[in-house]
Design an enzyme around this catalytic site. Sequence first.
Site, PDB file in Angstrom:
ATOM      1  N   SER A  50       0.783  -1.240   0.000  1.00 60.01           N
ATOM      2  CA  SER A  50       0.000   0.000   0.000  1.00 60.01           C
ATOM      3  C   SER A  50       0.809   1.282   0.000  1.00 60.01           C
ATOM      4  CB  SER A  50      -0.929  -0.005   1.229  1.00 60.01           C
ATOM      5  OG  SER A  50      -0.158  -0.165   2.401  1.00 60.01           O
ATOM      6  N   PHE A  74      -1.591  -3.292   5.938  1.00 65.56           N
ATOM      7  CA  PHE A  74      -2.221  -3.047   7.231  1.00 65.56           C
ATOM      8  C   PHE A  74      -2.508  -1.561   7.308  1.00 65.56           C
ATOM      9  CE2 PHE A  74      -1.846  -3.800  12.053  1.00 65.56           C
ATOM     10  CZ  PHE A  74      -3.094  -4.371  12.090  1.00 65.56           C
ATOM     11  N   ALA A 112      -0.365  -9.404   7.956  1.00 62.93           N
ATOM     12  CA  ALA A 112       0.300 -10.330   7.027  1.00 62.93           C
ATOM     13  C   ALA A 112       1.027 -11.450   7.746  1.00 62.93           C
ATOM     14  CB  ALA A 112       1.295  -9.561   6.152  1.00 62.93           C
ATOM     15  N   ALA A 141       7.232  -3.517   6.104  1.00 66.62           N
ATOM     16  CA  ALA A 141       8.030  -2.788   7.083  1.00 66.62           C
ATOM     17  C   ALA A 141       7.116  -2.596   8.274  1.00 66.62           C
ATOM     18  CB  ALA A 141       8.494  -1.450   6.521  1.00 66.62           C
ATOM     19  N   TYR A 236      22.381   1.166  10.653  1.00 66.70           N
ATOM     20  CA  TYR A 236      21.623   0.337   9.714  1.00 66.70           C
ATOM     21  C   TYR A 236      22.272  -1.043   9.516  1.00 66.70           C
ATOM     22  CZ  TYR A 236      17.990  -0.848   6.523  1.00 66.70           C
ATOM     23  OH  TYR A 236      16.912  -1.486   5.976  1.00 66.70           O
ATOM     24  N   LYS A 245      18.067  -7.903   8.150  1.00 69.29           N
ATOM     25  CA  LYS A 245      18.273  -7.995   6.698  1.00 69.29           C
ATOM     26  C   LYS A 245      19.198  -9.173   6.353  1.00 69.29           C
ATOM     27  CE  LYS A 245      15.584  -4.646   5.470  1.00 69.29           C
ATOM     28  NZ  LYS A 245      14.289  -5.004   4.868  1.00 69.29           N
TER      29      LYS A 245
HETATM   30  P1  NAD Z   1       6.511   1.574   3.921  1.00 71.03           P
HETATM   31  O1  NAD Z   1       6.389   1.995   5.343  1.00 71.03           O
HETATM   32  O2  NAD Z   1       6.337   2.604   2.867  1.00 71.03           O
HETATM   33  O3  NAD Z   1       5.478   0.377   3.600  1.00 71.03           O
HETATM   34  C1  NAD Z   1       5.320  -0.714   4.470  1.00 71.03           C
HETATM   35  C2  NAD Z   1       4.181  -1.597   3.993  1.00 71.03           C
HETATM   36  O4  NAD Z   1       4.033  -2.693   4.938  1.00 71.03           O
HETATM   37  C3  NAD Z   1       2.800  -0.917   3.940  1.00 71.03           C
HETATM   38  O5  NAD Z   1       2.084  -1.410   2.831  1.00 71.03           O
HETATM   39  C4  NAD Z   1       2.122  -1.379   5.235  1.00 71.03           C
HETATM   40  O6  NAD Z   1       0.703  -1.361   5.204  1.00 71.03           O
HETATM   41  C5  NAD Z   1       2.653  -2.803   5.301  1.00 71.03           C
HETATM   42  N1  NAD Z   1       2.555  -3.424   6.637  1.00 71.03           N
HETATM   43  C6  NAD Z   1       3.160  -3.057   7.782  1.00 71.03           C
HETATM   44  N2  NAD Z   1       2.846  -3.913   8.770  1.00 71.03           N
HETATM   45  C7  NAD Z   1       2.023  -4.849   8.242  1.00 71.03           C
HETATM   46  C8  NAD Z   1       1.356  -6.004   8.748  1.00 71.03           C
HETATM   47  N3  NAD Z   1       1.509  -6.410  10.004  1.00 71.03           N
HETATM   48  N4  NAD Z   1       0.567  -6.708   7.901  1.00 71.03           N
HETATM   49  C9  NAD Z   1       0.383  -6.324   6.608  1.00 71.03           C
HETATM   50  N5  NAD Z   1       1.027  -5.258   6.075  1.00 71.03           N
HETATM   51  C10 NAD Z   1       1.821  -4.530   6.877  1.00 71.03           C
HETATM   52  O7  NAD Z   1       7.946   0.854   3.816  1.00 71.03           O
HETATM   53  P2  NAD Z   1       9.106   0.866   2.704  1.00 71.03           P
HETATM   54  O8  NAD Z   1      10.120   1.867   3.086  1.00 71.03           O
HETATM   55  O9  NAD Z   1       8.556   0.837   1.338  1.00 71.03           O
HETATM   56  O10 NAD Z   1       9.784  -0.556   3.037  1.00 71.03           O
HETATM   57  C11 NAD Z   1       9.479  -1.758   2.345  1.00 71.03           C
HETATM   58  C12 NAD Z   1      10.712  -2.628   2.307  1.00 71.03           C
HETATM   59  O11 NAD Z   1      11.733  -1.952   1.563  1.00 71.03           O
HETATM   60  C13 NAD Z   1      11.294  -2.916   3.696  1.00 71.03           C
HETATM   61  O12 NAD Z   1      11.806  -4.224   3.716  1.00 71.03           O
HETATM   62  C14 NAD Z   1      12.453  -1.932   3.775  1.00 71.03           C
HETATM   63  O13 NAD Z   1      13.460  -2.329   4.670  1.00 71.03           O
HETATM   64  C15 NAD Z   1      12.939  -1.961   2.325  1.00 71.03           C
HETATM   65  N6  NAD Z   1      13.777  -0.809   1.911  1.00 71.03           N
HETATM   66  C16 NAD Z   1      13.396   0.466   2.177  1.00 71.03           C
HETATM   67  C17 NAD Z   1      14.237   1.509   1.813  1.00 71.03           C
HETATM   68  C18 NAD Z   1      13.875   2.947   2.093  1.00 71.03           C
HETATM   69  O14 NAD Z   1      14.759   3.812   2.044  1.00 71.03           O
HETATM   70  N7  NAD Z   1      12.639   3.248   2.375  1.00 71.03           N
HETATM   71  C19 NAD Z   1      15.448   1.250   1.124  1.00 71.03           C
HETATM   72  C20 NAD Z   1      15.773  -0.068   0.828  1.00 71.03           C
HETATM   73  C21 NAD Z   1      14.935  -1.107   1.231  1.00 71.03           C
END
Ligand code: NAD
Length: 398
Positions: A50, A74, A112, A141, A236, A245
């Site tokens: 989402s 969520f 999830a 996340a 990190y 990770k």
């Molecule tokens: P975000 O906060 O934008 O999105 C998190 C998503 O997880 C949302 O859709 C939320 O609804 C869902 N979620 C959270 N808890 C949940 C649950 N219990 N059940 C169902 N859904 C749930 O996060 P993001 O930054 O896009 O991170 C996503 C992945 O990318 C993570 O593994 C993060 O470590 C990785 N990542 C992020 C970055 C960054 O800079 N943002 C960089 C590299 C990797």
Amino acid sequence: MIVSPKIRGFICTTSHPDGCAANVQEQINFVKAQPKIENGPKNVLVIGASAGYGLASRIVPAFGSGANTLGIFFEKPGSEKRPGSAGWYNTAAFEKAATADGLVAKSLNGDAFSHELKQQALDIIKNEMGGKVDLVVYSLASPRRTDPDTGEVFKSVLKTTGGDYTNKTLNTDKGEITEVTIGAASQEEIDDTVKVMGGADWELWINALADAGALADGVKTVAYSYIGPELTWPIYTDGTIGMAKKDCERACSAINAKLAETLGGAAYVSVNKALVTQASSAIPVVPLYISILYKEMKAKGIHEGCIEQIQRLMADRLYSEDLQLDDTGRIRVDDWEMRDDIQASIAESWQNISNDNFNQLADFEGYQADFLKLFGFGLDGVDYTADTDPTTAPASLS
Ligand code: NAD
């Protein structure tokens, strides 16, 4: 209802339905302007669909290769009295656009990590998506996880795994640089963070899908990770989140072996670029690093957001002839962030940055604009003085 931003620290407690829709539409427009992804996926499950990287991972296959999608997240629905969360409105807009293009777009709002939600997902895949998925994106996340077998709740922490670590950080509310000291985690806190953000739940998802015969031949699955430069390693890569990770990489090897043997499939960890998302804005030190990174990457014309990153991941890596894996088998779309010239400039700025030269050395305006955009604010063409409907909801969940 008129909705305006209410920011509390690193979270905005309101979201704008029309602004979120405009944000999703911008991403769809970007994908539609790219060449179609040859041999791209057709039935995709996105866990964490989402917002941020997961939302982009739903938009790219849908509009880049005509994929049906099931998105898991969520989020909080809105009511007449209060707006819901951004991911709820993002999904409403996504589903509307995808179904208008004749695609199946189903969603599940819930935990999830639970067995129940996995079962509901299997039912949808079986009954509404032809029975099998050919791509599973794991992009959760979350700050906590309830163990689906024992009911025990684990919380993740953002701490070092060594001693105290002191560095510059950004008060994103005030736009002020201060200093932060981050303490070391106990072994229990490290273990708990691995339970929440590690690869165990990714494995549970793949096992549940495989056991139900819901994975297509040649299925691919990918989970996202981050590495970044040495200056952020204590918080990190070498911190509690980095341990989680590492556990994703362990899970990746196990999943890959299983999928390769049974279905000719494959599992990958993709290391992505640091970007403003709800998850990353909560990490100390990182928002200051991101503000400097934006400045340098924009100056060199190589800045990307989530949608550009995932477009490149799918078109130029996952569904291309050459995955360009690194020496430990990971996909690297953080390659431009990690370029020597970018990192050398950042290291110099990091050394010199203070409140006096903050706006010259960092793109805080860009950081703030991206942060507001996460909640649907600051988008072109949206009249923020007009009424918007807080009860807007994804069609599949209405
Ligand atoms: P975000 O906060 O934008 O999105 C998190 C998503 O997880 C949302 O859709 C939320 O609804 C869902 N979620 C959270 N808890 C949940 C649950 N219990 N059940 C169902 N859904 C749930 O996060 P993001 O930054 O896009 O991170 C996503 C992945 O990318 C993570 O593994 C993060 O470590 C990785 N990542 C992020 C970055 C960054 O800079 N943002 C960089 C590299 C990797």
